[in-house]
Design an enzyme around this catalytic site. Structure first.
Site: not given
Length: 588
Positions: A57, A222, A404-405, A487, A495-496, A558
C-alpha cells in the site's frame, strides 16, 4: 474528531501524483504505463540476472519505490493508501522484467494477508506462463507475545532483505540461491515501533486516539493501535522498553540476542519525528545495545518506511556476520537508501511502454452452450443478492474491519452484471469461472477480491471440458485449497472458510450420488454453509484483519462467511428453478 489537513490536490489522485513526483525527480526510475509500478529505467541491465519485485500500500513512502535501483529492487508495485496492490499490476511487473531478460523473479512480500494473496495470485499466474518466480515473506514484527494465526507482520526489516537480495542479484546468483540466503536472514531480523500520535488516511479521521502524555507500543504501519499504552518517557527509557520487549525470551516473537552478538541497526522515522529526535533516539539505541555487550556493526538512521504522518519511530535489528555485512555494504543506486541520482532529470521520457505480451487479453470469441442460459440466470441472481445485502455485510464488517465488506462485494456484483450484459456466456463452465476470476480480481479489490479470484482460478481447471457433478466437486475442492494455501486460514479461524468448507464436505458426495439426488446434496450443502457462517459468531479470529482485534469486540458472524452462505443459497435457488439443470449436472 476532525479530518486532519494534508497538503494534497485531491484524495483520489494523491497516489498517482506522488508516483509521478518520485519518477520525475529520479532519472533512474520510470513508470509502467497503465499501472502503479515503478521500474528501473535501465531494464536492459537485468538480462540473465534475477529481478526483484516488492511493494504494498501507499502511505509508507519512501517504501517501496525509493528502493528501486541497481543493487536493490527492479520494480515496486504500489496500491492505494494502506491497500495491497492488485495482482494484475504485480503480474505486469513480473512479465515486464522477464521480457527484459531477467532469468527469474523474486517477490519480496510483507506478511499481511492482502499482500500474500495478491502477490501469490500474480505468482501463480506468472508460473502458468512459464516464468521462474519465487516469493519470500518477511515477518519481522516483535510486538505480539503470542502471535495469532496470521503471524508476525512485515515491517521495516523488509528493506534489509531488499538490500541483501539486491546485492546477490547484482552478483549473478541464481533464484534458488537468493531465496535460500535471504530466507535464513529473515529469521534473524526483528522490528518494533512506538508512536506518540496516530496517523490518518487522506480524507479520514485519525486511526485511533491517544491522550496527552501517552504513547502506543508495538503498533503496525497501517495505523492500527499497539499492544500496550504507556506514559511517554525519556528517549533512553523508551528505547530500553522497546529493546527489552524485542529481545524478551518469553515472547514467541522475540529476536534472540546475546552478549557478543553483532547486529545491524536501523532507526526508522514513522513519518513525523524531527531529525533532532531521530538523532537522540539513535544515540539511545546504540548506548542500550552496547550496554548489553552487543556490537553494532552498522547503523542507518532516517526515514525508510513510514506510516503517513505518524509521530513515532521503529527499531530494526538484524543479527549479522561478515557475509551479511558484505551484502549490506554493496553499492546501490536506489535513491532512498540513500543515494542520489546523477543523471539528468529534465528532458527525458519517464514512461516505459507496457510490452504487448503483458497486456491482458479478452476471452476468444465464444459460443453459448447448453448451460449458458442457466449460468446467466444464476449469475444475475447472485449479483442481486450481493447488492441487496450490501449494508448488512458492511455492518457485520464494522465489528472487526473497516466496514467495507458489502461495498467490495457490490463492486464485484456490478462488474459481473456489466459483463453479463455485454458478453456471450461461454458454454464451458471453466471459461466462465476464468472470466469471473478476472472480473473480481480487477474490480473487487482487497483480500476478498484476491481470495475469490484464487478460488475461481483454481476451480476453473477441473471444469475444462467437463460439467458433470464430479467435475464440480473437484472444482470446488481445488478452489478451496487455493484459498487455504495463500490465505493462510483454516476452518475454525473465523473466515469465509467456515461456511465454505462444511459445504464442500457435503458436495463431495456429488461424485457418488445416484441420478436425481444432486439437488438434495446441494440443498444440504447450503444448510451446512449457513450453520458454519452462524458458528463464526462464537469463534476467535486467528487469520485475517479480525485477528488483530480483541475477541470480546468481535461478537457478530464473519461477513465473508455470511456472504459465501448467501451466494450458495442463491445459486441453489436459481438452479432449482430449472428442471433441466439437475440432468445436465449428472455424472457422465
Amino acid at each position: 474528531m476532525e479530518v486532519p489537513k494534508k497538503l494534497l490536490n485531491s484524495v483520489d489522485s494523491c497516489v498517482d501524483e506522488a508516483l509521478s513526483g518520485i519518477i520525475s525527480s529520479n532519472s533512474g526510475l520510470s513508470l509502467l504505463k497503465g499501472h502503479r509500478v515503478v521500474v528501473r529505467s535501465d531494464l536492459e541491465t537485468l538480462r540473465n540476472r534475477v529481478a526483484l519485485v516488492s511493494g504494498g500500500g501507499s502511505g509508507h513512502e519512501p517504501a517501496h519505490a525509493g528502493y528501486v535501483g541497481a543493487g536493490m529492487l527492479s520494480a515496486a508495485v504500489a496500491g492505494s493508501v494502506f491497500a495491497s496492490p492488485p495482482p494484475s499490476s504485480v503480474l505486469a511487473a513480473i512479465l515486464t522484467l522477464r521480457q527484459a531478460g531477467a532469468s527469474g523473479v523474486l517477490l519480496i512480500v510483507k506478511n499481511y494477508t492482502g499482500d500474500r494473496l495478491n502477490f501469490g495470485l500474480a505468482l501463480e499466474q506468472a508460473r502458468a506462463r512459464g516464468v521462474p518466480v519465487a516469493m519470500v515473506i518477511v515477518a519481522d514484527d516483535c510486538a505480539f507475545v503470542q502471535p495469532s494465526k496470521a503471524g508476525r507482520r512485515g515491517l521495516c526489516g523488509t528493506l534489509l532483505i531488499h538490500k541483501m537480495a539486491g546485492a546477490l542479484a547484482e552478483e549473478g546468483r541464481s533464484l534458488d540461491e537468493i531465496v535460500t540466503i535471504v530466507t535464513e536472514a529473515v529469521k534473524d531480523i526483528g522490528t518494533l515501533g512506538v508512536s506518540m500520535s496516530p496517523c490518518s488516511v487522506p480524507g479520514c479521521v485519525p486511526s485511533f486516539e491517544l491522550p496527552p502524555g501517552e504513547m502506543e507500543l508495538g503498533l503496525g504501519i497501517h495505523g492500527e493501535a499497539g499492544i500496550q499504552r504507556l506514559k511517554i518517557g525519556s528517549a533512553d527509557e523508551v528505547v530500553k522498553i522497546m529493546i527489552d520487549h524485542m529481545t524478551n525470551p518469553t515472547s514467541q516473537s522475540h529476536l534472540p540476542l546475546n552478549t557478543g552478538d553483532t547486529v545491524v541497526l536501523c532507526v526508522n522515522n514513522l513519518g513525523a519525528l524531527s531529525c533532532l529526535e531521530m538523532a537522540v533516539v539513535t544515540r539511545a539505541a546504540l548506548t542500550c545495545l552496547e550496554g548489553r555487550g552487543v556490537r553494532v556493526a552498522r547503523v542507518t538512521s532516517g526515514t525508510f518506511m513510514t506510516s503517513l504522518e505518524m509521530t513515532g519511530v521503529s527499531l530494526t535489528l538484524m543479527r549479522t556476520d561478515e557475509e551479511r555485512l558484505r551484502l549490506f555494504d554493496a553499492k546501490t543506486t536506489a535513491p532512498n537508501w540513500p543515494n542520489l541520482s546523477r543523471g539528468a532529470v529534465s528532458g527525458r521520457n519517464c514512461i516505459v511502454e507496457l510490452p504487448k505480451s503483458v497486456l491482458a487479453t479478452e476471452l476468444s470469441a465464444e459460443k453459448e452452450g447448453p448451460l449458458s442460459a442457466v449460468t446467466r440466470r444464476v449469475l444475475e441472481a447472485v449479483c442481486t443478492t450481493l447488492l441487496n445485502q450490501r449494508e448488512e455485510l458492511n455492518t457485520l464488517d464494522r465489528a472487526s474491519g473497516d466496514g467495507d465488506c458489502g461495498n467490495t462485494h457490490a463492486l464485484a456484483a456490478r462488474a459481473i452484471q456489466e459483463w453479463i450484459h455485454s458478453h456471450v456466456i461461454p458454454g464451458c463452465p471453466g471459461k466462465v469461472l476464468s472470466a469471473l476470476a478476472g472480473l473480481v480480481q480487477e474490480h473487487m479489490g482487497g483480500s476478498s477480491g484476491a481470495l475469490y479470484s484464487l478460488f475461481l482460478t483454481a476451480a476453473a481447471t477441473p471444469l475444462s471440458g467437463r460439467s458433470d457433478s464430479a467435475a464440480w466437486a473437484d472444482a470446488l475442492h481445488a478452489g478451496t485449497e487455493a484459498m487455504r494455501r495463500y490465505g493462510g486460514a483454516d476452518p475454525g479461524d473465523r473466515t469465509m472458510l467456515d461456511a465454505l468448507c462444511p459445504a464442500l464436505d457435503e458436495l463431495r458426495k456429488l461424485s457418488e450420488v445416484p441420478p436425481g439426488g444432486e439437488m438434495a446434496i446441494w440443498q444440504a450443502a447450503v444448510q451446512k454453509a449457513e450453520s458454519g457462517a452462524e458458528s463464526t459468531r462464537n469463534l476467535t479470529a486467528r487469520a485475517g484483519r479480525a485477528s488483530y482485534v480483541a475477541a470480546e469486540r468481535v461478537t457478530l458472524p464473519d461477513p465473508g462467511a455470511v456472504a459465501v452462505a448467501a451466494i450458495l443459497r442463491t445459486v441453489i435457488a436459481a438452479l432449482g428453478s430449472d428442471n433441466e439443470t439437475s440432468r445436465k449436472l449428472r455424472p457422465d
